[in-house]
Design an enzyme around this catalytic site. Structure first.
Site, PDB file in Angstrom:
ATOM      1  N   SER A  69      34.362  43.875  46.147  1.00  0.00           N
ATOM      2  CA  SER A  69      35.782  43.899  45.797  1.00  0.00           C
ATOM      3  C   SER A  69      36.659  43.833  47.039  1.00  0.00           C
ATOM      4  O   SER A  69      37.875  43.609  46.933  1.00  0.00           O
ATOM      5  CB  SER A  69      36.117  45.157  44.992  1.00  0.00           C
ATOM      6  OG  SER A  69      35.613  46.320  45.626  1.00  0.00           O
ATOM      7  N   ASP A 107      27.289  46.548  48.126  1.00  0.00           N
ATOM      8  CA  ASP A 107      27.058  45.440  47.210  1.00  0.00           C
ATOM      9  C   ASP A 107      26.286  44.318  47.881  1.00  0.00           C
ATOM     10  O   ASP A 107      26.554  43.966  49.043  1.00  0.00           O
ATOM     11  CB  ASP A 107      28.392  44.865  46.728  1.00  0.00           C
ATOM     12  CG  ASP A 107      28.884  45.495  45.443  1.00  0.00           C
ATOM     13  OD1 ASP A 107      28.055  46.046  44.700  1.00  0.00           O
ATOM     14  OD2 ASP A 107      30.096  45.422  45.174  1.00  0.00           O
ATOM     15  N   GLU A 139      24.314  42.981  40.600  1.00  0.00           N
ATOM     16  CA  GLU A 139      24.760  42.769  39.233  1.00  0.00           C
ATOM     17  C   GLU A 139      23.648  42.153  38.390  1.00  0.00           C
ATOM     18  O   GLU A 139      22.789  41.436  38.889  1.00  0.00           O
ATOM     19  CB  GLU A 139      25.990  41.857  39.217  1.00  0.00           C
ATOM     20  CG  GLU A 139      27.202  42.483  39.892  1.00  0.00           C
ATOM     21  CD  GLU A 139      28.432  41.600  39.864  1.00  0.00           C
ATOM     22  OE1 GLU A 139      29.474  42.028  40.391  1.00  0.00           O
ATOM     23  OE2 GLU A 139      28.374  40.482  39.312  1.00  0.00           O
ATOM     24  N   GLU A 206      30.701  48.456  33.430  1.00  0.00           N
ATOM     25  CA  GLU A 206      32.086  48.031  33.645  1.00  0.00           C
ATOM     26  C   GLU A 206      32.659  47.352  32.412  1.00  0.00           C
ATOM     27  O   GLU A 206      32.043  46.432  31.845  1.00  0.00           O
ATOM     28  CB  GLU A 206      32.197  47.085  34.844  1.00  0.00           C
ATOM     29  CG  GLU A 206      33.638  46.637  35.103  1.00  0.00           C
ATOM     30  CD  GLU A 206      33.857  45.967  36.439  1.00  0.00           C
ATOM     31  OE1 GLU A 206      35.006  45.555  36.703  1.00  0.00           O
ATOM     32  OE2 GLU A 206      32.895  45.863  37.227  1.00  0.00           O
TER      33      GLU A 206
END
Length: 289
Positions: A69, A107, A139, A206
């Site tokens: 992000s 991440d 992810e 999420e």
């Protein structure tokens, strides 16, 4: 024993909690697992630099996420997709240097693990060796299970991320809520169980319906971390610039602003500019002779 000294039981209690405890070392995956067992909820914030990370570390936040992000929040990209491994290594190393207690999770950015488990291993090892993080996040549910297995077998703790996965923004056509409807809910449950079976120590949920997130949390032995997943997950995470009111314009529905730093910094900058323009700064106390 001095009457003001804490008893051994009190010492044990203070170090066994995530918030305000574990003061002599970094938080570990075992601490997070223990928190789930005793029903202690915990917080996670993103961080991208040493100074901000140090503030959050001193505040007692037990887990800090060096999220991709950063692409949206600090690097000026529209999405997280352009973020590179070199950028993640640099940002993660800064956060590690700025902290002493928090577990640092980094991440794996888009394109750094999707090709193969071997690619995931190579880049996760970079974050561990070059940046010094304590865990990585990637992810995907069932599709990422084999990569998670390989990393865990190699001794790399993995936080999984399912539901709305921002790296898939172009496939999703935006940032829609995930898991609505029976088929989508069943797939999310399969994804959650797949990452747990693969060895992930926790999973981010999420933008999923609160009832579904509660169901996943109840069925999993590992902690769930909600971001737009309602109140029943084991932990909550927010992007720090959203949480502190630095983000301009609209923010997601699940964000609560705890400050208005954008206004504070803007006012400070305008006051500085006025002082310089009017000759009030630097004053005598700011000058050398």
């Amino acid at each position: 024993m001095n009457a003001s000294s804490p008893s051994p039981a009190q010492n044990q209690a203070s170090t066994s909690t995530l918030y305000g405890g574990v003061t002599s070392r970094r938080v570990t995956v075992r601490d997070l697992a223990s928190a789930k067992q005793r029903g202690e909820k915990w917080s996670m914030l993103t961080a991208y630099d040493a100074l901000t990370a140090g503030v959050f570390d001193e505040a007692g936040i037990p887990v800090l996420l060096v999220g991709d992000s950063a692409g949206n929040c600090h690097l000026g990209y529209e999405t997280t997709v352009p973020v590179t491994m070199d950028q993640m290594v640099m940002l993660s190393a800064a956060v590690v240097r700025g902290t002493k207690r928090a577990m640092i999770v980094a991440d794996l950015p888009f394109g750094s693990y999707q090709e193969s488990p071997a690619q995931a291993m190579h880049n996760a090892a970079r974050l561990m060796k070059e940046a010094g993080v304590g865990a990585v996040k990637l992810e995907g549910g069932e599709r990422s299970a084999r990569s998670i297995e390989l990393l865990v077998e190699a001794g790399i703790p993995v936080m999984a991320h399912i539901g709305l996965t921002p790296q898939s923004v172009h496939a999703f056509g935006g940032y829609p809520v995930q898991g609505r409807g029976d088929e989508a809910a069943h797939q999310l449950l399969r994804d959650a169980k797949a990452v747990q079976q693969a060895g992930a120590f926790s999973v981010v949920l999420e933008a999923v319906p609160a009832e579904l997130a509660a169901q996943v949390t109840e069925q999993l032995a590992i902690p769930t971390v909600g971001i737009g997943g309602g109140p029943d997950t084991d932990a909550q995470v927010l992007v720090w610039t959203d949480m502190a009111g630095m983000t301009a314009g609209r923010v997601p529905k699940f964000v609560k602003k705890y400050a208005d730093l954008r206004t504070v910094l803007g006012d400070a900058a305008r006051a500085f500019a006025e002082d310089v323009r009017g000759g009030a700064f630097p004053a005598e106390e700011h000058s050398f002779h």
